[in-house]
Design a protein around this motif. Structure first.
Motif, PDB file in Angstrom:
ATOM      1  N   ARG A  36       2.507  -3.801  12.100  1.00 15.02           N
ATOM      2  CA  ARG A  36       1.647  -4.819  12.715  1.00 15.02           C
ATOM      3  C   ARG A  36       0.183  -4.649  12.358  1.00 15.02           C
ATOM      4  N   ASN A  37      -0.206  -3.444  11.927  1.00 19.80           N
ATOM      5  CA  ASN A  37      -1.595  -3.187  11.573  1.00 19.80           C
ATOM      6  C   ASN A  37      -1.752  -3.333  10.061  1.00 19.80           C
ATOM      7  N   GLN A  38      -2.257  -4.501   9.644  1.00 19.19           N
ATOM      8  CA  GLN A  38      -2.319  -4.792   8.219  1.00 19.19           C
ATOM      9  C   GLN A  38      -3.242  -3.833   7.474  1.00 19.19           C
ATOM     10  N   ALA A  39      -4.353  -3.459   8.084  1.00 14.76           N
ATOM     11  CA  ALA A  39      -5.286  -2.547   7.418  1.00 14.76           C
ATOM     12  C   ALA A  39      -4.639  -1.192   7.151  1.00 14.76           C
ATOM     13  N   LEU A  40      -3.927  -0.676   8.133  1.00 15.52           N
ATOM     14  CA  LEU A  40      -3.244   0.603   7.942  1.00 15.52           C
ATOM     15  C   LEU A  40      -2.135   0.487   6.904  1.00 15.52           C
ATOM     16  N   LEU A  41      -1.421  -0.636   6.910  1.00 17.90           N
ATOM     17  CA  LEU A  41      -0.363  -0.850   5.925  1.00 17.90           C
ATOM     18  C   LEU A  41      -0.929  -0.875   4.506  1.00 17.90           C
ATOM     19  N   ASP A  42      -2.040  -1.592   4.325  1.00 17.77           N
ATOM     20  CA  ASP A  42      -2.639  -1.691   2.994  1.00 17.77           C
ATOM     21  C   ASP A  42      -3.079  -0.311   2.499  1.00 17.77           C
ATOM     22  N   ALA A  43      -3.690   0.473   3.391  1.00 15.31           N
ATOM     23  CA  ALA A  43      -4.132   1.811   3.007  1.00 15.31           C
ATOM     24  C   ALA A  43      -2.934   2.701   2.679  1.00 15.31           C
ATOM     25  N   LEU A  44      -1.859   2.564   3.453  1.00 20.53           N
ATOM     26  CA  LEU A  44      -0.649   3.347   3.212  1.00 20.53           C
ATOM     27  C   LEU A  44      -0.037   2.991   1.863  1.00 20.53           C
ATOM     28  N   ALA A  45      -0.021   1.699   1.536  1.00 15.78           N
ATOM     29  CA  ALA A  45       0.541   1.265   0.259  1.00 15.78           C
ATOM     30  C   ALA A  45      -0.222   1.872  -0.911  1.00 15.78           C
ATOM     31  N   VAL A  46      -1.543   1.900  -0.803  1.00 18.36           N
ATOM     32  CA  VAL A  46      -2.360   2.506  -1.861  1.00 18.36           C
ATOM     33  C   VAL A  46      -2.011   3.980  -2.017  1.00 18.36           C
ATOM     34  N   GLU A  47      -1.882   4.675  -0.897  1.00 23.48           N
ATOM     35  CA  GLU A  47      -1.556   6.101  -0.933  1.00 23.48           C
ATOM     36  C   GLU A  47      -0.190   6.341  -1.562  1.00 23.48           C
ATOM     37  N   CYS A  48       0.787   5.503  -1.203  1.00 26.98           N
ATOM     38  CA  CYS A  48       2.137   5.671  -1.751  1.00 26.98           C
ATOM     39  C   CYS A  48       2.162   5.365  -3.247  1.00 26.98           C
ATOM     40  N   GLU A  49       1.397   4.371  -3.674  1.00 28.45           N
ATOM     41  CA  GLU A  49       1.359   4.036  -5.096  1.00 28.45           C
ATOM     42  C   GLU A  49       0.649   5.117  -5.898  1.00 28.45           C
ATOM     43  N   GLN A  50      -0.301   5.795  -5.270  1.00 32.21           N
ATOM     44  CA  GLN A  50      -0.941   6.924  -5.943  1.00 32.21           C
ATOM     45  C   GLN A  50       0.043   8.061  -6.188  1.00 32.21           C
ATOM     46  N   ARG A  51       1.100   8.101  -5.383  1.00 30.53           N
ATOM     47  CA  ARG A  51       2.145   9.115  -5.564  1.00 30.53           C
ATOM     48  C   ARG A  51       3.227   8.651  -6.529  1.00 30.53           C
ATOM     49  N   GLY A  52       3.059   7.456  -7.073  1.00 30.19           N
ATOM     50  CA  GLY A  52       3.980   6.961  -8.087  1.00 30.19           C
ATOM     51  C   GLY A  52       4.957   5.906  -7.631  1.00 30.19           C
ATOM     52  N   ALA A  53       5.002   5.620  -6.339  1.00 29.42           N
ATOM     53  CA  ALA A  53       5.945   4.631  -5.820  1.00 29.42           C
ATOM     54  C   ALA A  53       5.412   3.215  -5.993  1.00 29.42           C
ATOM     55  N   SER A  54       6.300   2.253  -5.887  1.00 27.57           N
ATOM     56  CA  SER A  54       5.928   0.845  -5.791  1.00 27.57           C
ATOM     57  C   SER A  54       6.025   0.449  -4.321  1.00 27.57           C
ATOM     58  N   ALA A  55       4.975  -0.162  -3.770  1.00 21.35           N
ATOM     59  CA  ALA A  55       4.951  -0.464  -2.338  1.00 21.35           C
ATOM     60  C   ALA A  55       4.637  -1.936  -2.100  1.00 21.35           C
ATOM     61  N   ARG A  56       5.408  -2.526  -1.206  1.00 22.31           N
ATOM     62  CA  ARG A  56       5.153  -3.906  -0.754  1.00 22.31           C
ATOM     63  C   ARG A  56       5.007  -3.875   0.762  1.00 22.31           C
ATOM     64  N   VAL A  57       4.013  -4.565   1.270  1.00 24.36           N
ATOM     65  CA  VAL A  57       3.735  -4.510   2.704  1.00 24.36           C
ATOM     66  C   VAL A  57       3.907  -5.886   3.342  1.00 24.36           C
ATOM     67  N   PHE A  58       4.339  -5.874   4.595  1.00 30.75           N
ATOM     68  CA  PHE A  58       4.578  -7.095   5.356  1.00 30.75           C
ATOM     69  C   PHE A  58       4.138  -6.848   6.794  1.00 30.75           C
TER      70      PHE A  58
END
Length: 255
Positions: A36-58
């Motif tokens: 529900r917290n879009q800002a936290l989701l966006d930051a989490l996606a960046v962190e996960c992609e830095q680890r090599g994953a592909s991330a999509r947030v909703f």
């Protein structure tokens, strides 16, 4: 058992959900992150992609079960979900003065902790059953073993998820679908800190995520931790209810 390559996590903007996303983030892994917290989701996606994953947030509220199911069905149709972690949840309590839970809060809790979980499973299960593979993790709680006087509705909701997951596991085992009930104790998070009463054997979110991942790899029916609290809450369930009620009041959960 192969490592999951496509993972859906609800409640990923919370402490356990976010820690699980980081735990699984690696090259070749696709993470579908809800919260529900879009800002936290966006930051989490960046962190996960830095680890090599592909991330999509909703970002949306799981209490909107029509939207939840439409989203889950669309995601399932677009990519094979290896692992679905139903983690979104909330807590309420009877209040500092024991005034009681407000009915509107109880409704919100049951819609989030129970109804949304069942709706999510209903949406992703047909594709998993058709391909005869997949794994579903339902996040319950050690609070499911015995109702605490300070959080009766929360305990009831987690007991419902425990029973539902155990039933699903027995039903779907012959179809190649693994179902696991996750039962954490106290995990460092804003939700945990807001809960009344003592918080013995509290663990970090990162530690919880590591234990959950290990339990899912082993396909444990119940992934419950930490051990001392797990043993204690289990005993509360098997002792006479009157004795258990006196014990939880003595421990500081009396309301």
């Amino acid at each position: 058992m192969k490592k999951p390559a496509c993972i859906l996590i609800t409640g990923a903007s919370g402490s356990i959900g976010g820690a699980l996303a980081r735990e699984y983030a690696a090259p070749g892994v696709t993470l579908i992150l809800h919260g529900r917290n879009q800002a936290l989701l966006d930051a989490l996606a960046v962190e996960c992609e830095q680890r090599g994953a592909s991330a999509r947030v909703f970002g949306f509220d799981v209490r909107d079960t029509a939207r939840l199911q439409a989203w889950a069905r669309q995601v399932s149709a677009e990519m094979p979900l290896d692992l679905v972690i139903a983690n979104a949840g909330m807590n309420i309590d009877i209040g500092a003065q024991g005034q009681g839970e407000r009915w509107e809060d109880v409704e919100a809790l049951l819609d989030t902790n129970v109804r949304a979980v069942l709706a999510l499973v209903d949406a992703v299960l047909p594709v998993m059953r058709a391909r005869r593979s997949g794994q579903i993790a339902l996040v319950s709680s050690l609070a499911a073993y015995f109702g605490l006087p300070v959080t009766p509705s929360y305990c009831a909701s987690k007991a419902a998820i425990k029973a539902y997951g155990e039933g699903l596991r027995g039903w779907l085992a012959t179809e190649g679908i693994r179902v696991n009930v996750v039962m954490p104790g106290y995990v460092e998070s804003p939700m945990c800190e807001s809960m009344p009463g003592p918080k013995p054997f509290q663990v970090t979110a990162a530690r919880a995520a590591s234990l959950i991942r290990l339990g899912l790899q082993k396909n444990q029916a119940r992934i419950s931790f930490p051990f001392p609290l797990n043993l204690g809450t289990w005993f509360l369930a098997v002792l006479p209810a009157g004795v258990s009620t006196r014990i939880v009041r003595w421990l500081g959960y009396g309301g």
